[in-house]
Design a protein around this motif. Sequence first.
Motif, PDB file in Angstrom:
ATOM      1  N   ASP A 131      17.848  76.875  63.893  1.00  0.00           N
ATOM      2  CA  ASP A 131      17.057  76.933  62.660  1.00  0.00           C
ATOM      3  C   ASP A 131      17.440  78.160  61.834  1.00  0.00           C
ATOM      4  N   VAL A 132      17.591  79.303  62.497  1.00  0.00           N
ATOM      5  CA  VAL A 132      18.020  80.524  61.806  1.00  0.00           C
ATOM      6  C   VAL A 132      19.370  80.298  61.141  1.00  0.00           C
ATOM      7  N   LEU A 133      20.267  79.644  61.857  1.00  0.00           N
ATOM      8  CA  LEU A 133      21.606  79.361  61.338  1.00  0.00           C
ATOM      9  C   LEU A 133      21.521  78.524  60.053  1.00  0.00           C
ATOM     10  N   GLU A 134      20.685  77.492  60.069  1.00  0.00           N
ATOM     11  CA  GLU A 134      20.560  76.635  58.886  1.00  0.00           C
ATOM     12  C   GLU A 134      19.949  77.388  57.711  1.00  0.00           C
ATOM     13  N   GLU A 135      19.011  78.293  57.977  1.00  0.00           N
ATOM     14  CA  GLU A 135      18.436  79.089  56.893  1.00  0.00           C
ATOM     15  C   GLU A 135      19.484  80.030  56.307  1.00  0.00           C
ATOM     16  N   CYS A 136      20.384  80.547  57.145  1.00  0.00           N
ATOM     17  CA  CYS A 136      21.474  81.397  56.655  1.00  0.00           C
ATOM     18  C   CYS A 136      22.384  80.613  55.721  1.00  0.00           C
ATOM     19  N   LYS A 137      22.674  79.365  56.074  1.00  0.00           N
ATOM     20  CA  LYS A 137      23.493  78.511  55.202  1.00  0.00           C
ATOM     21  C   LYS A 137      22.782  78.302  53.858  1.00  0.00           C
ATOM     22  N   LEU A 138      21.464  78.123  53.916  1.00  0.00           N
ATOM     23  CA  LEU A 138      20.690  77.923  52.696  1.00  0.00           C
ATOM     24  C   LEU A 138      20.731  79.174  51.821  1.00  0.00           C
ATOM     25  N   PHE A 139      20.633  80.380  52.442  1.00  0.00           N
ATOM     26  CA  PHE A 139      20.739  81.626  51.685  1.00  0.00           C
ATOM     27  C   PHE A 139      22.020  81.641  50.866  1.00  0.00           C
ATOM     28  N   TYR A 140      23.111  81.305  51.535  1.00  0.00           N
ATOM     29  CA  TYR A 140      24.406  81.373  50.875  1.00  0.00           C
ATOM     30  C   TYR A 140      24.502  80.391  49.721  1.00  0.00           C
TER      31      TYR A 140
END
Length: 525
Positions: free
Chosen positions: A321-330
């Motif tokens: 989930d953290v990984l997917e939120e990082c992708k969203l940030f970018y």
Amino acid sequence: MESHLYSEAFVITACSLVLLVLYSILRIIYSIWWKPIYTEKLLRRQGIRGTSHKLLRGDMGEMRRVTMQALSKPMSLNHRIAPRAVPFFHDMVQRYGKVCMSWTETRPRLIIGDSELIRTILADKNGHFVKTPQNPLVNLLQQGISSLEGEKWAIRRRLMTPAFHLDKLKGMLPAFSESCSNLIDRWTKLTSTTPQGTGEVDVAPELQILTTDVISRTAFGSSYDEGKKLFQLQKEQTVLVLEAYYNIFYIPGLRFVPTRKNRRRYELDREIKAILRDLIRKKEQEMQNKESGDDDDDDVDLLGLLLQCKDGSNNCMTIDDVLEECKLFYIAGQETSASLLTWTMVVLSMHPDWQQKAREEVLLLCGKRAPDFNAINHLKIVTMILNEVLRLYPPVTVLLRYTKQETSIGGLSIPAGVETLLFVLSLHLDPKCWGDDAEQFNPERFSEGVARSSKDNHNQTVFYPFGWGPRICLGQNFAMIEVKMALAMILQHFSFELSPSYTHAPCVGLTLQPQYGAPLILHRL
């Protein structure tokens, strides 16, 4: 006897297969013909006009045709961008009204430009309107909070909201300032080759570098150079996914076949996740090594704050989930801010009087110093300008929702399975809401704030650059602080005007972009 049993078993099996095939055929007929026709009749009985159902492809072919026609030529230098940027939806609203019907493959779509209906849908707290179902290729971009629904979304939202509180954003100001200083230094060198301190710069890619650097520093504690690989991979992935999503001429299901491009999409997904997992491992180790790893001041980057959210989530949030939120940030953080900054510089080049007013305000409050948090909060003219640019050139021109069940709003009964396209750009340019000068650049309309900006003051919500309601963008304050600081520092060091090579050609990709870039003439002050 035995042969008789075999024969009977064969007949039963054959009958079962025939029934299965017949059932499948009936299901297909129901999905692609009967259900769409029935839904169309229900909507037309309520006075909703629009195009008729067409087998399989709906209006996708016509949408592609008018879009390609619009993109084939630039527009004159004005702010009436809807006919070029979103020609199909604009034509539909002009022809059939602010609530009209079109078709996406076999799915009916309501195009909505009515302010009351848009506000009602965005304010939905009952889960009647959900995000439009996506396909696996689109999910490769991100499956963060913006794509979640129901209780899972509510939990994630509650966990992540503290990471975007103003006290956290204040701690990110040094990272914002350093990224902006790097941009100013780069532009100073570009303009130092002439005695007049003048040079032509395409600011669109330059501002993407800036916002990528900001996201890299604030999300991961790294700089643009360190985040460059991730940015390049995400950019390539975005192009490939959008190509698959908007491709009109394809055999249903082809996008899931392991073609060369599909293989590249999944290869990029693996590479992006590998980089992010490495960043997450490093951040976890860094937090563990600190004596006070739970101290907010020690982990002001968003990744550290996200990991703290995960640790306090009682297993409701995982590393994936953290990984997917990082992708969203970018994706969301970089693209939205770059789009807003680019169009702001273009618009201020078209309106030099407002550029000068903004510069005078910045110099009065900050001199040549980088703005601090207090100064950013007092930039009234800059804020008015940014809001007016967001009205005329919103990064996201439409918002999509999908009826999970039969729903009644504004006297309409909308069946389950209908996509609603909320036409934000049309609403932002509606003379009924903004007056006869709706298509003119007039920051004064925001002089008393957003709530009192529209002509129809009792209808206070007709401005949706970041969405609205319970799902309003979490990163809104982050983006506005970043953009205000960047614009203020640019105004301190440069004046700018449109280059003779500039071509006014807004188009929609992931966000609203200038099709041929944004070449401006910079003058060093």
